[in-house]
Design an enzyme around this catalytic site. Structure first.
Site, PDB file in Angstrom:
ATOM      1  N   ALA A 181     -12.851-136.923 -12.852  1.00  0.00           N
ATOM      2  CA  ALA A 181     -13.399-136.901 -11.487  1.00  0.00           C
ATOM      3  C   ALA A 181     -12.547-135.998 -10.598  1.00  0.00           C
ATOM      4  N   ASP A 202       5.743-124.099 -11.125  1.00  0.00           N
ATOM      5  CA  ASP A 202       5.539-125.392 -11.804  1.00  0.00           C
ATOM      6  C   ASP A 202       6.450-126.450 -11.207  1.00  0.00           C
ATOM      7  N   ILE A 262       2.137-127.549  -6.200  1.00  0.00           N
ATOM      8  CA  ILE A 262       0.988-126.784  -5.679  1.00  0.00           C
ATOM      9  C   ILE A 262       0.404-127.428  -4.417  1.00  0.00           C
ATOM     10  N   ALA A 281      -1.810-129.361 -13.276  1.00  0.00           N
ATOM     11  CA  ALA A 281      -2.638-130.563 -13.157  1.00  0.00           C
ATOM     12  C   ALA A 281      -1.917-131.732 -13.794  1.00  0.00           C
ATOM     13  N   TYR A 332      -9.256-138.873 -14.145  1.00  0.00           N
ATOM     14  CA  TYR A 332      -8.832-137.495 -14.446  1.00  0.00           C
ATOM     15  C   TYR A 332     -10.002-136.524 -14.293  1.00  0.00           C
ATOM     16  N   PRO A 340      -2.137-144.990 -33.662  1.00  0.00           N
ATOM     17  CA  PRO A 340      -3.111-145.789 -32.917  1.00  0.00           C
ATOM     18  C   PRO A 340      -4.438-145.047 -32.751  1.00  0.00           C
ATOM     19  N   THR A 350       6.932-131.695 -13.888  1.00  0.00           N
ATOM     20  CA  THR A 350       6.701-133.141 -14.014  1.00  0.00           C
ATOM     21  C   THR A 350       7.122-133.534 -15.428  1.00  0.00           C
ATOM     22  N   PHE A 394       1.683-127.297 -21.577  1.00  0.00           N
ATOM     23  CA  PHE A 394       1.202-126.887 -22.903  1.00  0.00           C
ATOM     24  C   PHE A 394       0.414-125.559 -22.852  1.00  0.00           C
ATOM     25  N   THR A 441     -12.203-128.196 -17.269  1.00  0.00           N
ATOM     26  CA  THR A 441     -12.365-128.907 -18.544  1.00  0.00           C
ATOM     27  C   THR A 441     -13.821-129.284 -18.787  1.00  0.00           C
ATOM     28  N   ASP A 442     -14.171-129.434 -20.059  1.00  0.00           N
ATOM     29  CA  ASP A 442     -15.528-129.898 -20.390  1.00  0.00           C
ATOM     30  C   ASP A 442     -15.750-131.346 -19.951  1.00  0.00           C
ATOM     31  N   GLU A 443     -14.656-132.067 -19.654  1.00  0.00           N
ATOM     32  CA  GLU A 443     -14.806-133.480 -19.285  1.00  0.00           C
ATOM     33  C   GLU A 443     -15.553-133.659 -17.964  1.00  0.00           C
TER      34      GLU A 443
HETATM   35  P1  NAD Z   1       0.049-130.280 -19.301  1.00  0.00           P
HETATM   36  O1  NAD Z   1       0.025-131.668 -18.787  1.00  0.00           O
HETATM   37  O2  NAD Z   1       0.676-129.999 -20.626  1.00  0.00           O
HETATM   38  O3  NAD Z   1       0.778-129.334 -18.241  1.00  0.00           O
HETATM   39  C1  NAD Z   1       0.550-129.437 -16.867  1.00  0.00           C
HETATM   40  C2  NAD Z   1       1.617-128.614 -16.156  1.00  0.00           C
HETATM   41  O4  NAD Z   1       1.343-128.677 -14.736  1.00  0.00           O
HETATM   42  C3  NAD Z   1       3.042-129.129 -16.357  1.00  0.00           C
HETATM   43  O5  NAD Z   1       3.918-128.056 -16.614  1.00  0.00           O
HETATM   44  C4  NAD Z   1       3.374-129.799 -15.035  1.00  0.00           C
HETATM   45  O6  NAD Z   1       4.763-129.770 -14.733  1.00  0.00           O
HETATM   46  C5  NAD Z   1       2.570-128.955 -14.066  1.00  0.00           C
HETATM   47  N1  NAD Z   1       2.248-129.668 -12.823  1.00  0.00           N
HETATM   48  C6  NAD Z   1       1.757-130.928 -12.692  1.00  0.00           C
HETATM   49  N2  NAD Z   1       1.609-131.238 -11.399  1.00  0.00           N
HETATM   50  C7  NAD Z   1       2.007-130.135 -10.696  1.00  0.00           C
HETATM   51  C8  NAD Z   1       2.068-129.848  -9.313  1.00  0.00           C
HETATM   52  N3  NAD Z   1       1.714-130.756  -8.383  1.00  0.00           N
HETATM   53  N4  NAD Z   1       2.505-128.621  -8.928  1.00  0.00           N
HETATM   54  C9  NAD Z   1       2.879-127.708  -9.859  1.00  0.00           C
HETATM   55  N5  NAD Z   1       2.855-127.943 -11.175  1.00  0.00           N
HETATM   56  C10 NAD Z   1       2.414-129.151 -11.590  1.00  0.00           C
HETATM   57  O7  NAD Z   1      -1.457-129.796 -19.268  1.00  0.00           O
HETATM   58  P2  NAD Z   1      -2.254-128.824 -20.280  1.00  0.00           P
HETATM   59  O8  NAD Z   1      -2.779-129.642 -21.396  1.00  0.00           O
HETATM   60  O9  NAD Z   1      -1.457-127.624 -20.543  1.00  0.00           O
HETATM   61  O10 NAD Z   1      -3.504-128.451 -19.355  1.00  0.00           O
HETATM   62  C11 NAD Z   1      -3.433-127.340 -18.466  1.00  0.00           C
HETATM   63  C12 NAD Z   1      -4.727-127.251 -17.688  1.00  0.00           C
HETATM   64  O11 NAD Z   1      -5.826-127.116 -18.588  1.00  0.00           O
HETATM   65  C13 NAD Z   1      -5.029-128.498 -16.849  1.00  0.00           C
HETATM   66  O12 NAD Z   1      -5.587-128.088 -15.631  1.00  0.00           O
HETATM   67  C14 NAD Z   1      -6.046-129.269 -17.672  1.00  0.00           C
HETATM   68  O13 NAD Z   1      -6.892-130.022 -16.840  1.00  0.00           O
HETATM   69  C15 NAD Z   1      -6.788-128.128 -18.353  1.00  0.00           C
HETATM   70  N6  NAD Z   1      -7.377-128.443 -19.663  1.00  0.00           N
HETATM   71  C16 NAD Z   1      -6.597-128.933 -20.683  1.00  0.00           C
HETATM   72  C17 NAD Z   1      -7.175-129.148 -21.931  1.00  0.00           C
HETATM   73  C18 NAD Z   1      -6.367-129.658 -23.090  1.00  0.00           C
HETATM   74  O14 NAD Z   1      -6.940-129.901 -24.168  1.00  0.00           O
HETATM   75  N7  NAD Z   1      -5.045-129.802 -22.998  1.00  0.00           N
HETATM   76  C19 NAD Z   1      -8.535-128.907 -22.127  1.00  0.00           C
HETATM   77  C20 NAD Z   1      -9.294-128.469 -21.048  1.00  0.00           C
HETATM   78  C21 NAD Z   1      -8.701-128.213 -19.827  1.00  0.00           C
HETATM   79  O1  DAU Z   2     -11.824-132.048 -23.405  1.00  0.00           O
HETATM   80  C1  DAU Z   2     -10.769-131.489 -22.705  1.00  0.00           C
HETATM   81  C2  DAU Z   2      -9.718-132.537 -22.410  1.00  0.00           C
HETATM   82  O2  DAU Z   2      -9.082-132.836 -23.639  1.00  0.00           O
HETATM   83  C3  DAU Z   2      -8.703-132.099 -21.367  1.00  0.00           C
HETATM   84  O3  DAU Z   2      -9.358-131.898 -20.135  1.00  0.00           O
HETATM   85  C4  DAU Z   2      -7.584-133.130 -21.207  1.00  0.00           C
HETATM   86  O4  DAU Z   2      -6.595-132.632 -20.332  1.00  0.00           O
HETATM   87  C5  DAU Z   2      -6.981-133.370 -22.576  1.00  0.00           C
HETATM   88  O5  DAU Z   2      -5.980-134.377 -22.484  1.00  0.00           O
HETATM   89  C6  DAU Z   2      -8.054-133.796 -23.576  1.00  0.00           C
HETATM   90  O6  DAU Z   2      -8.610-135.091 -23.237  1.00  0.00           O
HETATM   91  P1  DAU Z   2      -8.946-136.198 -24.360  1.00  0.00           P
HETATM   92  O7  DAU Z   2      -8.989-137.505 -23.702  1.00  0.00           O
HETATM   93  O8  DAU Z   2     -10.107-135.782 -25.172  1.00  0.00           O
HETATM   94  O9  DAU Z   2      -7.624-136.000 -25.273  1.00  0.00           O
HETATM   95  P2  DAU Z   2      -6.627-137.057 -25.942  1.00  0.00           P
HETATM   96  O10 DAU Z   2      -5.726-136.273 -26.826  1.00  0.00           O
HETATM   97  O11 DAU Z   2      -6.016-137.977 -24.966  1.00  0.00           O
HETATM   98  O12 DAU Z   2      -7.607-137.910 -26.873  1.00  0.00           O
HETATM   99  C7  DAU Z   2      -8.434-137.282 -27.837  1.00  0.00           C
HETATM  100  C8  DAU Z   2      -9.272-138.378 -28.482  1.00  0.00           C
HETATM  101  O13 DAU Z   2      -8.404-139.221 -29.266  1.00  0.00           O
HETATM  102  C9  DAU Z   2      -9.964-139.294 -27.495  1.00  0.00           C
HETATM  103  O14 DAU Z   2     -11.218-139.683 -28.017  1.00  0.00           O
HETATM  104  C10 DAU Z   2      -9.041-140.519 -27.417  1.00  0.00           C
HETATM  105  C11 DAU Z   2      -8.458-140.577 -28.814  1.00  0.00           C
HETATM  106  N1  DAU Z   2      -7.088-141.131 -28.930  1.00  0.00           N
HETATM  107  C12 DAU Z   2      -6.111-140.591 -28.141  1.00  0.00           C
HETATM  108  C13 DAU Z   2      -4.811-141.062 -28.200  1.00  0.00           C
HETATM  109  C14 DAU Z   2      -3.737-140.475 -27.316  1.00  0.00           C
HETATM  110  C15 DAU Z   2      -6.792-142.121 -29.854  1.00  0.00           C
HETATM  111  O15 DAU Z   2      -7.685-142.576 -30.578  1.00  0.00           O
HETATM  112  N2  DAU Z   2      -5.493-142.575 -29.916  1.00  0.00           N
HETATM  113  C16 DAU Z   2      -4.502-142.095 -29.134  1.00  0.00           C
HETATM  114  O16 DAU Z   2      -3.355-142.613 -29.223  1.00  0.00           O
END
Ligand code: NAD
Ligand code: DAU
Length: 336
Positions: free
Chosen positions: A152, A34, A61, A83, A150, A205, A37, A12, A125-127
């Site tokens: 951790a 990449d 990676i 990741a 995740y 949900p 996955t 993404f 991530t802020d997590e």
């Molecule tokens: P995503 O799950 O959409 O994409 C992850 C990508 O990494 C995929 O293309 C997957 O094929 C690739 N990948 C997974 N394992 C791999 C490996 N072993 N070697 C090479 N490639 C691999 O994730 P995203 O939401 O785009 O997040 C990207 C980064 O940003 C992550 O590190 C995530 O922790 C961080 N992040 C995401 C969010 C969010 O809201 N989505 C917020 C904060 C931080």
């Molecule tokens: O804060 C950054 C993080 O944001 C990233 O590091 C992660 O990669 C990313 O997945 C995201 O984590 P969250 O757990 O916050 O995102 P998610 O979309 O899974 O869930 C957002 C909120 O919505 C959370 O409080 C759980 C809730 N939720 C999620 C799903 C999938 C629901 O209530 N129902 C659902 O079906």
């Protein structure tokens, strides 16, 4: 800076960043590395795949030999997005999160050290900061207190990145951002799941009471922040990136249902996520003051554009939702 290795560039945020950089810096060579996955999809970068300055390497990676082979070609900077990124999946199966997020990061760092890569940027991530109560914000000095496998694993990676700076003097940066949303967001995550379920009249949900808070950031604003840190970040520094846009999950769900003209009767409260973080909120003062970044999207504009994108790209998400995703969905939601 000439050659940038972007890992996870078929996911993404990574795919949005690949597109952003290719368009803004046609003089840079972009290598997208990449594993493809379940979350990686080359359709996400199909519109730039034919560009002369773009190449794709299919690999892991955590694969020392392959990573070494790519880095030895001469890489100026690494931006690591690769990741396992979904909290719910980490609760089901933590092992792969440690392998990719911790070991994979160490493999990248080691090769970057060996081949004297000039900059290494870890997308975190802020997590890693854990959960907030009703007040306060995460700053870069907030203690690390991750609650899910995740987060951790992302924290472990951050500490390795820090150690490579302290021990070997590598130029590293870490960005820690809040929840992203926008085009190409995999439909297992809240916003795309709600949009695609609503468009197909399926139940939405909501975990627990739905009053958990996230700080939503448009992916394009996140890409600009990473671009700035890549070019101007001070070695060893962490930068928080946030949307200044806190919403409860129920607010998000209701906004989307209203926007697509569907009834709130689709909402179904289901069992809560284990160890569910209650609230995330970012203090982005540092990146704003030091690097001049600020988010440009309002949530109102961003969510409308995002919904339009899902309406206009139905084939993209229908293909995902008709594959292995269907088994995942049944497993996670059927008896919840
Ligand atoms: P995503 O799950 O959409 O994409 C992850 C990508 O990494 C995929 O293309 C997957 O094929 C690739 N990948 C997974 N394992 C791999 C490996 N072993 N070697 C090479 N490639 C691999 O994730 P995203 O939401 O785009 O997040 C990207 C980064 O940003 C992550 O590190 C995530 O922790 C961080 N992040 C995401 C969010 C969010 O809201 N989505 C917020 C904060 C931080
Ligand atoms: O804060 C950054 C993080 O944001 C990233 O590091 C992660 O990669 C990313 O997945 C995201 O984590 P969250 O757990 O916050 O995102 P998610 O979309 O899974 O869930 C957002 C909120 O919505 C959370 O409080 C759980 C809730 N939720 C999620 C799903 C999938 C629901 O209530 N129902 C659902 O079906």
């Amino acid at each position: 800076m000439k050659t940038i290795m972007i890992t996870g560039g078929a996911g993404f945020i990574g795919s949005n960043f690949v597109r952003h950089m290719i368009k803004r810096y046609p003089q840079y060579r972009i290598i997208n590395f990449d594993l493809l996955t379940y979350a990686g999809n080359l359709e996400n970068v199909a519109d730039v795949a034919e560009r002369e300055n773009y190449s794709f390497v299919h690999g892991d990676i955590a694969d020392v030999v392959l990573v070494d082979n790519v880095m030895k070609q001469g890489i100026d900077a690494v931006v690591n997005f690769a990741a396992e990124s979904h909290v719910d999946r980490s609760i089901e199966d933590p092992g792969v999160f440690v392998r990719t997020n911790v070991l994979g990061t160490q493999v990248l760092l080691e090769a970057a050290r060996k081949y004297k890569v000039k900059k290494y940027l870890q997308v975190s991530t802020d997590e890693v900061y854990g959960s907030l109560g009703t007040a306060g914000l995460f700053s870069e000095t907030t203690p690390l207190a991750p609650n899910s496998p995740y987060s951790a694993s992302k924290t472990g990676a951050d500490l390795l990145v820090r150690a490579y700076h302290e021990t070997y003097g590598m130029h590293v940066n870490i960005t820690r951002c809040s929840n992203n949303y926008g085009p190409y967001h995999f439909p297992e995550k809240l916003i795309p799941l709600v949009i695609t379920n609503a468009l197909t009249n399926q139940e939405i949900p909501v975990y627990g009471d739905g009053l958990q808070v996230r700080d939503w950031l448009h992916v394009q604003d996140h890409c600009k922040a990473i671009e700035l840190v890549l070019h101007n970040g001070i070695a060893g520094e962490v930068y928080n990136v946030g949307g200044n846009n806190e919403r409860t999950n129920l607010e998000i769900v209701r906004t989307i249902l209203k926007e697509v003209g569907k009834s709130e009767s689709l909402i179904r409260h289901v069992a809560d996520r284990s160890g569910h973080d209650r609230r995330y909120a970012i203090d982005a003062t540092k990146i704003t003051e030091k690097l001049g970044w600020k988010p440009e999207y309002t949530f109102e504009r961003g969510i409308k554009e995002t919904i339009d994108w899902y309406v206009g790209n139905r084939t993209w998400w229908e293909r995902i939702r008709s594959g292995a995703y269907r088994d995942y969905y049944k497993k996670m939601y059927l008896n919840r």
